[in-house]
Design an enzyme around this catalytic site. Structure first.
Site, PDB file in Angstrom:
ATOM      1  N   VAL F  77       0.859  -1.175   0.000  1.00 37.99           N
ATOM      2  CA  VAL F  77       0.000   0.000   0.000  1.00 37.99           C
ATOM      3  C   VAL F  77       0.903   1.236   0.000  1.00 37.99           C
ATOM      4  O   VAL F  77       1.782   1.360   0.848  1.00 37.99           O
ATOM      5  CB  VAL F  77      -0.892  -0.019   1.263  1.00 37.99           C
ATOM      6  CG1 VAL F  77      -1.611   1.303   1.448  1.00 37.99           C
ATOM      7  CG2 VAL F  77      -1.874  -1.181   1.195  1.00 37.99           C
ATOM      8  N   CYS F  78       0.687   2.148  -0.943  1.00 36.93           N
ATOM      9  CA  CYS F  78       1.523   3.355  -1.033  1.00 36.93           C
ATOM     10  C   CYS F  78       1.338   4.234   0.194  1.00 36.93           C
ATOM     11  O   CYS F  78       0.215   4.610   0.541  1.00 36.93           O
ATOM     12  CB  CYS F  78       1.146   4.161  -2.273  1.00 36.93           C
ATOM     13  SG  CYS F  78       1.885   5.814  -2.272  1.00 36.93           S
ATOM     14  N   ILE F  79       2.432   4.600   0.812  1.00 34.21           N
ATOM     15  CA  ILE F  79       2.330   5.347   2.073  1.00 34.21           C
ATOM     16  C   ILE F  79       1.737   6.732   1.882  1.00 34.21           C
ATOM     17  O   ILE F  79       0.901   7.178   2.682  1.00 34.21           O
ATOM     18  CB  ILE F  79       3.705   5.423   2.783  1.00 34.21           C
ATOM     19  CG1 ILE F  79       3.546   6.032   4.173  1.00 34.21           C
ATOM     20  CG2 ILE F  79       4.712   6.233   1.968  1.00 34.21           C
ATOM     21  CD1 ILE F  79       4.753   5.842   5.050  1.00 34.21           C
ATOM     22  N   ALA F  82      -1.885   6.398   1.224  1.00 38.38           N
ATOM     23  CA  ALA F  82      -2.542   5.866   2.419  1.00 38.38           C
ATOM     24  C   ALA F  82      -2.744   6.960   3.472  1.00 38.38           C
ATOM     25  O   ALA F  82      -3.781   7.014   4.139  1.00 38.38           O
ATOM     26  CB  ALA F  82      -1.726   4.713   3.006  1.00 38.38           C
TER      27      ALA F  82
END
Lengths: 130, 102, 137, 102, 137, 130
Positions: F77-79, F82
């Site tokens: 999941v892309c920080i 996110a």
């Protein structure tokens, strides 16, 4: 006049929440009443307190929460849409056996009847979405 | 009193704007917001369709959305009026209902 | 509820089912809204007409097939489903491609009557002008 | 080896499908998925554009998406081939790259 | 890194800025990706050309103005920004409506050179055929 | 072959996550390798364990989590995406001063470099989105 506002998209991904917020502020400044803001579809994602937008960007959840507190706005997150998308309050978390909740201050989770009621009670229902 | 139609989609990207024009009745108001404002530009392939609608409907564009996309008032098709958010609110009160074309 | 307190609600459906959730979540509003005894109409414009296609089979995409719900709308007093003729024609569709949707008319010995009303674009535009509340999906 | 172009938008709703056709080179493959499959129907206003592209590109539609939208194989424009998810995977391996038109 | 290990990355941008987040989040990928020293090109097609408009003013919509970041791309070795001529023309735009975007060429005494490359649709189609990885926004 | 998969939209709202999941299953059944599934934009919303979809509907988060466990998939999941959308793991929650987290089993939060790396390492990068 008495407005109902519908927000159908999450923050940041679409401009809908931004436009709805600025519309709401302008309406309140003109002395209008906002009967309810109803968050549907991905709009429920406006109501999570877990967001951490970049420091140089606006925080839409906080803007809504603060506007609600200042003007006593009723911010309603649709329960069915919220369940699909992982937005929970403490009651829902308990009922669904989840170990935490993420609803933001000033938002409440309720049913779709609240949207219909907004349509009935408001003089104008204005929809923002994708 | 008629209807306020809001359109937030680029006419170059989606059919929503064309559908909006096709369902706005004489005396209605059309307001371009968000990406919809790119439809207001003069000289575009969409301008003739928008200009034709000006004979039966008042057409507005949200100024802040135009500015965000690098458009100045003089870039806008003649006859299209600009409003800010307060003007948007006024338009909703002046018409009997709001129809959002998403 | 007296007619004075009834508002005219129009649900405008313009998106195909399954590719996005709007069709399903629109239907959920319609079902809940039925309990409020308002004057409800549904409009199917543009790709919204695909919501009414007969023979939807969703096993292959692993999604819930909610098309049968449209056929149950009559039981919820939702009996005016306006379908735009131009939208059908542009897509190579005819009325025969859609589900038969009917309701039972309690005033005429529960005779089955069609809920689908086929209108042209100008009639759809006129319908919008008669409404109190418009919900767009 | 050419490119696999995937298109998941209805040509009646967005310009993505037209842009996909305009950027697919001879020998490329075009695969319609999700709402994009509604573009495969014979007799639609989009069918002539799709048919014209068949002379230079192989064109496929994802069967499960057609079925979900109530379309049968015989509803599909002649020359358009059907695949399932396994066939989708094969198409990606047969071309050098995948370009998604969203 | 040797050329053999470099891949050709093409970022295709087709959406207007601000109405959706795709333009901004595409730019974020490009900036991070620059550290990987690949052969990077950006394509601006359809409403994506609006991302490059001069004079973007976002105070009125309350959003972050990220347009200046495009002008800094040269410092990240991102120097090939392909703009489709047909997309501009359809929208009533010309190259003069776009931001001037340049880079400093270290091989020619840091002379400023244009990063915007205006191509027609067939050239854009040919560009796609030369790529290893395509990211679409 | 080695695949990278990009999922750009949240579950339910768009079909992108469904199609990506079914593509991934088909690729694995054919013996291909999946180097990574990268969740970007609203795609990060696939990675919250707080979702409670209707009982007669599919649970996309669970489908992904189970597929990851079965095949050792790397679900990233892309920080940045996110943070904007309120998806947190325990580390992020602590770092941001949040009182809880909602990341689902089998998902991890990391940077956009993981997307570029997937593009470099995979033979084919396939994108699903809106």
């Amino acid at each position: 006049m008495r407005f109902g506002i519908v927000v159908n998209e999450g923050p940041y991904t679409h401009q809908a929440s931004d436009t709805a917020y600025r519309f709401a502020v302008a309406a309140l400044e003109k002395g209008h009443e906002i009967f309810r803001v109803f968050f549907y579809h991905d709009g429920v994602n406006n109501g999570t307190r877990y967001t951490v937008p970049p420091q140089d960007d606006r925080n839409l959840q906080k803007l809504w929460s603060e506007l609600a507190e200042k003007h006593g706005l009723d911010l309603v997150v649709c329960i069915a849409a919220a369940q699909r998308r992982g937005i929970l309050d403490a009651n829902e978390a308990k009922r669904q056996g989840k170990d935490g909740d993420n609803i933001a201050p000033g938002f409440r989770i309720s049913g779709l009847g609240q949207l219909i009621e907004a349509g009935i009670q408001a003089d104008r229902l204005v929809t923002f979405g994708d | 009193m008629g209807t306020l139609h809001t359109i937030n989609k680029s006419p170059f990207e989606r059919n929503s704007f064309a559908t909006c024009l096709a369902h706005a009745s004489a005396g209605d108001v059309i307001l371009m917001i968000e990406d919809g404002v790119v439809g207001a530009r003069k000289g575009s392939s969409f301008a003739p369709a928008l200009a034709a609608k000006l004979s039966s409907c008042a057409i507005y564009a949200l100024g802040p959305d135009l500015a965000a996309r690098g458009m100045k008032p003089e870039d806008v098709l003649e006859g299209v009026k600009l409003v800010d958010y307060a003007g948007f609110v006024d338009l909703t009160t002046e018409k009997a209902r709001v129809c959002a074309w998403l | 509820m007296s007619d004075e307190n009834r508002k005219k609600f129009l649900y405008i459906n313009r998106k195909a089912p399954y590719g996005t959730i709007y069709a399903l979540e629109s239907l959920e509003v319609v079902l809940i809204g039925a309990a409020f005894e308002q004057d409800v109409s549904l409009a199917f414009i543009d790709d919204g007409v695909y919501q009414l296609m007969a023979n939807q089979e969703t096993a292959g995409v692993g999604m819930k097939n909610f098309s049968k719900t449209y056929r149950a709308l009559g039981d919820y007093e939702v009996r005016k489903l306006y379908v735009e003729k131009e939208s059908l024609a542009e897509r190579g569709l005819t009325a025969e491609n859609l589900m038969p949707i009917v309701y039972e008319d309690e005033d005429e010995d529960y005779a089955e009557k069609p809920s689908l009303i086929f209108v042209d674009r100008s009639e759809m535009a006129a319908l919008i002008q008669t409404q109190d509340v418009i919900l767009s999906f």
